[in-house]
Design an enzyme around this catalytic site. Sequence first.
Site, short mmCIF file in Angstrom:
data_model
loop_
_atom_site.label_atom_id
_atom_site.label_comp_id
_atom_site.label_asym_id
_atom_site.label_seq_id
_atom_site.Cartn_x
_atom_site.Cartn_y
_atom_site.Cartn_z
CG ASN A 186 42.33 32.03 47.37
OD1 ASN A 186 41.35 32.76 47.53
ND2 ASN A 186 42.19 30.81 46.86
CG HIS A 243 33.59 40.22 50.16
ND1 HIS A 243 34.00 40.10 48.85
CD2 HIS A 243 33.16 38.98 50.52
CE1 HIS A 243 33.81 38.85 48.44
NE2 HIS A 243 33.31 38.15 49.44
CE1 TYR A 253 28.85 36.97 51.44
CE2 TYR A 253 31.06 36.02 51.64
CZ TYR A 253 29.94 36.34 50.88
OH TYR A 253 29.93 36.04 49.54
NE ARG A 306 57.66 44.05 28.07
CZ ARG A 306 58.71 44.32 27.30
NH1 ARG A 306 59.95 44.14 27.77
NH2 ARG A 306 58.55 44.76 26.06
NE ARG A 307 53.94 39.70 23.67
CZ ARG A 307 54.16 39.72 22.36
NH1 ARG A 307 54.21 38.57 21.68
NH2 ARG A 307 54.32 40.86 21.73
CB CYS A 341 37.22 33.84 43.29
SG CYS A 341 35.49 33.51 43.67
CG ASP A 364 34.44 34.62 52.56
OD1 ASP A 364 34.87 35.19 53.58
OD2 ASP A 364 33.54 33.77 52.60
NE ARG A 409 34.63 36.24 40.00
CZ ARG A 409 33.71 36.05 40.93
NH1 ARG A 409 33.26 37.08 41.64
NH2 ARG A 409 33.21 34.85 41.16
CB SER A 410 35.07 38.14 44.44
OG SER A 410 34.29 37.96 45.60
#
Length: 276
Positions: A188, A218, A220, A137-138, A157, A180, A177-178
């Site tokens: 991605n 998010h 823009y 599990r690693r 990101c 667009d 984390r972020s």
Amino acid sequence: MSYADKIFIENCKTILSEGYWDTDLDVRPKWDDGTPAHTVKKFGIVNRYDLRKEFPIMTLRRTFWKSAVDELLWIWQKKSNNIHELKSKIWDSWADETGSIGKAYGYQLGVKHQYKEGMFDQVDRVLFDLKNNPASRRIMTNIYNFQDLHEMGLYPCAYSMTFNVSGNTLNGILNQRSQDMLTANNWNVVQYSVLMHMMAQASGLEVGELVHVIADAHIYDRHVPIVERMINEEPKAAPEFEIDKSITDFYAFTTESFSLTGYEYSPFSEKIPVAI
């Protein structure tokens, strides 16, 4: 309608109807003319893609998936941080005069660490565990290295992959984390779906689910009218994804090892501004 289209439309409608606008905040990104690039965002979006059923590529507009795969191989195979080894120009804004993006992305995956079994970089450690310790599990990578952030052209990101084997099926979680949503979401998703296929085949496993966790999803401000028009396009069926079944070495895959049959997409000629 492709499943990727369905998810994208649902995500964007949720962001636009329920999202938080950061208009009153001092934000880092700027447009080319120096204007602050504000966003409307939704926190904590989780999407699941069953790669056994369908390859998750959008048809609402064309995803240049070969370029996406080239960037994936640049990071995960070449473990490079130099844009001169990349065919597209997408990283040019973050590179220095030598072409380096600093200690970011591929650089982090290529750094070797000591384990009890020997020295491995992060990619080779994943491949080792998938073959030799699939119950672990690693099995994960993480390129958000705090001590090196000040030497990165751009903070990562999409920063972490967690792999998990159930029976003979490989599943994975991509943490981001972020995001667009207009310029990078499906890019991605396509990349890490291909990575899942590569990891599974190189490890003698069957591909399963890709779970995509986005902390800050998010749109823009200057992208909003484009997104509103795009999600009203007529979606098409997903294409068939094919991978060269003869390849079992992770490092032997090339962009030509993958193909899409029947990829149809809506015409989309609008220039998309990118916030830097």
